[in-house]
Write a protein that holds these residues in place. Structure first.
Motif, PDB file in Angstrom:
ATOM      1  N   GLY A 444       0.823  -1.212   0.000  1.00 14.25           N
ATOM      2  CA  GLY A 444       0.000   0.000   0.000  1.00 14.25           C
ATOM      3  C   GLY A 444       0.849   1.250   0.000  1.00 14.25           C
ATOM      4  O   GLY A 444       0.602   2.208  -0.735  1.00 14.25           O
ATOM      5  N   GLU A 445       1.885   1.205   0.802  1.00 20.08           N
ATOM      6  CA  GLU A 445       2.808   2.344   0.922  1.00 20.08           C
ATOM      7  C   GLU A 445       3.467   2.649  -0.440  1.00 20.08           C
ATOM      8  O   GLU A 445       3.527   3.795  -0.869  1.00 20.08           O
ATOM      9  CB  GLU A 445       3.871   1.977   1.970  1.00 20.08           C
ATOM     10  CG  GLU A 445       4.467   3.112   2.737  1.00 20.08           C
ATOM     11  CD  GLU A 445       3.417   4.055   3.289  1.00 20.08           C
ATOM     12  OE1 GLU A 445       3.572   5.249   3.017  1.00 20.08           O
ATOM     13  OE2 GLU A 445       2.456   3.614   3.976  1.00 20.08           O
ATOM     14  N   PHE A 446       3.916   1.596  -1.099  1.00 18.98           N
ATOM     15  CA  PHE A 446       4.573   1.782  -2.409  1.00 18.98           C
ATOM     16  C   PHE A 446       3.605   2.421  -3.396  1.00 18.98           C
ATOM     17  O   PHE A 446       3.954   3.336  -4.135  1.00 18.98           O
ATOM     18  CB  PHE A 446       5.041   0.448  -3.022  1.00 18.98           C
ATOM     19  CG  PHE A 446       5.960  -0.342  -2.152  1.00 18.98           C
ATOM     20  CD1 PHE A 446       6.719   0.267  -1.162  1.00 18.98           C
ATOM     21  CD2 PHE A 446       6.083  -1.716  -2.321  1.00 18.98           C
ATOM     22  CE1 PHE A 446       7.567  -0.485  -0.357  1.00 18.98           C
ATOM     23  CE2 PHE A 446       6.923  -2.463  -1.526  1.00 18.98           C
ATOM     24  CZ  PHE A 446       7.657  -1.845  -0.539  1.00 18.98           C
ATOM     25  N   ALA A 447       2.369   1.895  -3.416  1.00 23.69           N
ATOM     26  CA  ALA A 447       1.383   2.407  -4.362  1.00 23.69           C
ATOM     27  C   ALA A 447       1.104   3.878  -4.087  1.00 23.69           C
ATOM     28  O   ALA A 447       0.990   4.684  -4.997  1.00 23.69           O
ATOM     29  CB  ALA A 447       0.101   1.581  -4.282  1.00 23.69           C
ATOM     30  N   LYS A 448       1.021   4.188  -2.805  1.00 22.82           N
ATOM     31  CA  LYS A 448       0.757   5.573  -2.419  1.00 22.82           C
ATOM     32  C   LYS A 448       1.854   6.501  -2.949  1.00 22.82           C
ATOM     33  O   LYS A 448       1.594   7.632  -3.325  1.00 22.82           O
ATOM     34  CB  LYS A 448       0.698   5.658  -0.887  1.00 22.82           C
ATOM     35  CG  LYS A 448      -0.396   6.593  -0.377  1.00 22.82           C
ATOM     36  CD  LYS A 448      -0.447   6.616   1.143  1.00 22.82           C
ATOM     37  CE  LYS A 448      -1.369   5.548   1.694  1.00 22.82           C
ATOM     38  NZ  LYS A 448      -1.406   5.545   3.165  1.00 22.82           N
TER      39      LYS A 448
END
Lengths: 500, 315
Positions: A444-448
């Motif tokens: 999720g962090e990467f996508a954000k």
């Protein structure tokens, strides 16, 4: 203490200590004849140690094992076999260049005539056929192991156990390499074995499976037995609570952030058996790829990364057409790939953590060939902290880490390369509940941060929860796309099996 | 911590073996422990030491090269022929000779990485063919006529230190720097530890593998120059069986034949052990054949010790 007829194996007060770790602490469990007994716990809970002790690969410090009415204070592999224990590890114990029949009876002394050095080939084959027939599986006993699929190899392992009249069959993560259909077949076989009175000790991280096939479940945590109960009497959340000793939020995932421009586009991609694949992924988007085993998911990932060669079709990265001939090209276009086979393709087990992490970028942080030591250690330390890799030192070899931490090293290594497109192939395989959750959060962090993510998983739950959009493959072809509001297990499965 | 200690012991065990050998020979013969003899030993091991540096690259990268002995022979004979029969400028001839072995090394590496032939087989073929060509070129006879100013390299001294020893020392230092301070050295370790994972990290494995063999070819050329100027003639039969001596030295020094493990200091200590053994045995007047017996035994003992200490760690 005497054993009742009902119990095929009693584990009594077993303790085992390795240097620095109490792997098992006074554990007692009873295994009943003909039951399927699930053993769950996080990585390092003591499951493997317990199995090793039961199958004679390790000697306990104290406690004893009671098989039917015989008590032992330790086992040897040979002894374990003679009392009817058979273990199927994740890595199979088969000889690839020998036939199915030869593998089934390898080491069986009753078949090798003591008077002659030659064995009776026909006798082998007939006996193997009998065993395979009794399991209702269709494998030619003369086929070489190397020509079989993973699922069939596993069946041969089970046939080996049956041929030795195993009373206790231990299975370690048996469904990890199987497709949905193959898993169904395996469960059916397990059901039949149960009826024949075989006790099955079943280890899996997949809780859904436990509820489907196990009669009772034992939770281990930090080497201690927490609870043994009928599976139907315990709720999923409660089970997770016992395993982790805290409430673990199961995947709750909502990508609310903005999606950017198209990061990667494929047009009519062919190769590696795949036919005519076209799709787009945007920056910050998580495109899930669904499909059964053999549908071509890993093959697609490898094409996109240049690990295998594409035959035709176009690939665009950030709108520019590129030719990806090898992984080196792919990395230079900002593509990163976390492969399915972590131990052989993801990390280099015999090299230290820091070397693994900086491998793709060492050249980039070098000047005239000399790498900048300070820059390297800054990068490594930062990533170790962000990803919370649990290791005493970054100079430790990767093989000394748990599965979850090894996977984090793979993620760290690709994060270091600052990719704009990240391909994740089964990133949570063989990883415990907690580490799984951490990996979801990282994704999720990467996508954000705007990374476009292609996410491949055989676990339907996580696939549906994590992905923003799904592309479903069937037999190396694209079946279609699903938007988040169209997600359901049934739709994906019917698409993946080519029903619609 | 425990691991560190065993590594420490292992790293130094091989040095202890070397010191023990020196002590034994010093006791057995006063002629052994002289400065002069120490320089002799350096002269005897320089060729092997120079090649051992390149050999370490190849072994760490997961390869093997059996053709180094033949490379030295063909280089020596060709350079001698160029100088003596074709009147080529000796310096130019030497440069051509070194380029030649570098190209042979490149060819070895390129063939192995592109076709996937096992290195043992590919370089065995190279070793045999090169030796044959060497004999054809020389018609089986040694070629004399190396100019004296070249012989300084193989026979001269600077402040009593053999020139070839200085060359070896320089190459050792450069080799250590390449292996430990540059990305290419790190890539050698990655390649030898897990080729597929290295490829999937976006590293050009063909380039990396070819580089190990090419560097070995280049260093073999330098060693060939030392050999040629020490012997003073191009001998077609020179350095026969040399490849196995270098392999022995490297393995003694803890360089793994399975790739990914080892370092140059280890390989050099291994070389020194062989040098001390050969020199010491001949000083105490032992038969040549006994040298081989003892070398074999030492190799066996060291490898067994290493294997036991590894399996202990596993259990």
């Amino acid at each position: 203490m005497t054993n009742t007829v009902n119990n095929v194996l009693l584990v009594q007060n077993i303790s085992k200590r390795y240097v620095g770790i109490q792997a098992l602490d006074n554990v007692s469990i009873d295994f009943k004849k003909g039951e399927t007994h699930a053993l769950v716990g996080e990585n390092g809970a003591g499951k493997s140690t317990l199995i090793k002790i039961i199958s004679g690969a390790e000697v306990p410090d104290s406690g004893n094992l009671v098989f039917e009415d015989k008590s032992f204070d330790k086992m040897t592999p040979h002894l374990a076999q003679s009392v009817g224990v058979a273990t199927i590890y994740q890595e199979f114990n088969l000889f690839p260049t020998l036939s199915v029949a030869e593998n089934i009876f390898m080491g069986d002394e009753t078949l090798s005539n003591r008077k002659r050095y030659f064995y009776n080939k026909k006798e082998y084959i007939d006996k193997a056929k009998k065993v395979l027939d009794s399991m209702k599986i269709n494998i030619n006993p003369l086929e070489l192991i190397e020509n079989l699929t993973t699922a069939k190899m596993q069946l041969v392992e089970i046939a080996k156990a049956i041929a030795k009249n195993a009373k206790i069959l231990i299975m370690d993560e048996p469904t990890a390499p199987l497709s949905t259909k193959e898993t169904e077949d395996l469960f059916e076989l397990v059901g039949r074995l149960k009826q024949q009175g075989v006790t099955i000790i079943y280890i899996s991280h997949r809780l859904d499976e436990l509820y489907r096939i196990s009669d009772r479940v034992t939770v281990l945590r930090d080497g201690k037995k927490i609870i043994t109960t009928k599976t139907e009497d315990i709720k999923r959340q409660e089970l997770i609570y016992h395993m982790a000793n805290r409430k673990v939020e199961e995947i709750e995932f909502e990508s609310t952030w903005e999606k950017g421009d198209v990061a990667l586009e494929a047009q009519g991609l062919c190769g590696n058996g795949l036919k005519d694949i076209s799709f787009k992924v945007r920056c910050g988007e998580i495109l899930g790829i669904g499909g059964l085993l053999g549908a071509g998911r890993t093959e697609l990932a490898r094409l996109l990364f240049g690990a295998d060669k594409a035959e035709s079709g176009k690939i665009f990265v950030h709108g520019k057409q590129v030719e990806i001939k090898n992984p080196e090209n792919a990395v230079s276009f900002g593509i990163a790939y976390v492969p399915e086979d972590r131990k052989h393709h993801g990390v280099i087990l015999s090299l230290p953590i820091n070397w693994n992490i900086t491998l793709p970028i060492l050249r980039r942080i070098s000047k005239k060939g000399f790498y900048k030591k300070k820059e390297e250690s800054t990068i490594v330390d930062t990533l170790k902290n962000t990803l919370q890799i649990k290791a005493a030192s970054v100079k430790q070899n990767v093989e000394s880490l748990s599965g979850g931490n090894q996977q984090k090293v793979v993620l760290a290594k690709w994060l270091a390369s600052k990719p704009s497109i990240l391909i994740l192939d089964e990133p949570t395989r063989g990883v415990d509940v907690n580490a799984k959750q951490e990996i979801y959060n990282l994704i999720g962090e990467f996508a954000k941060q705007g990374i476009a993510i292609i996410f491949i998983s055989s676990e339907m739950d996580e696939l549906l929860n994590i992905s923003d959009r799904l592309m479903v493959l069937n037999e190396k072809r694209m079946v279609g796309f699903l938007e988040k509001n169209e997600f359901s297990q049934r739709t994906v499965l019917s698409m993946a099996s080519g029903i619609c | 911590m425990e691991l560190k200690l065993t590594n420490f012991v292992k790293q130094y065990a091989i040095i202890i073996v070397l010191i023990a050998l020196i002590a034994v020979f010093s006791i057995l013969s006063p002629a052994f422990s002289t400065i002069n003899n120490a320089m002799n030993i350096i002269r005897q091991i320089s060729v092997m030491g120079i090649v051992a540096v390149g050999f370490t690259f190849v072994l760490i990268g997961g390869g093997l090269d059996l053709s180094v002995g033949s490379q030295i022979a063909i280089m020596n004979v060709s350079v001698a022929l160029m100088i003596v029969e074709h009147g080529v400028n000796p310096i130019l001839a030497v440069i051509i000779g070194i380029v030649m072995t570098t190209v042979i090394g490149f060819f070895n590496g390129y063939m192995i990485t592109k076709t996937g032939i096992p290195p043992l087989i590919a370089t065995l073929a190279m070793m045999t063919a090169l030796r044959g060509v060497t004999f054809i070129m020389s018609k089986g006879y040694p070629i004399y006529g190396i100019p004296d100013y070249l012989k300084v390299i193989g026979q001269g001294n600077i402040y009593k230190i053999p020139v070839q020893g200085i060359i070896m020392a320089g190459i050792i230092v450069l080799g250590i720097i390449l292996l430990n301070k540059t990305y290419i050295g790190r890539h050698f370790y990655a390649l030898g530890s897990n080729t597929e994972a290295t490829r999937l990290a976006g590293i050009n494995i063909h380039f990396t593998r070819t580089t190990t063999y090419t560097l070995l070819g280049f260093l073999t050329g330098i060693a060939g120059l030392v050999m040629l100027t020490r012997v003073g003639s191009g001998q077609p039969n020179i350095a026969n069986g040399f490849e196995l001596n270098v392999l022995t030295a490297a393995v003694l020094g803890g360089v793994s034949v399975n790739g990914g493990k080892g370092n140059i200091p280890g390989a050099i200590v291994g070389t020194a052990i062989i040098g001390v053994l050969n020199n010491g045995m001949s000083i105490i007047g032992a038969n040549d054949y006994w040298q081989k017996v003892i070398t074999g035994i030492v190799l066996f003992v060291v490898v067994v010790f290493d294997s036991i200490s590894q399996s202990k760690r596993k259990a």
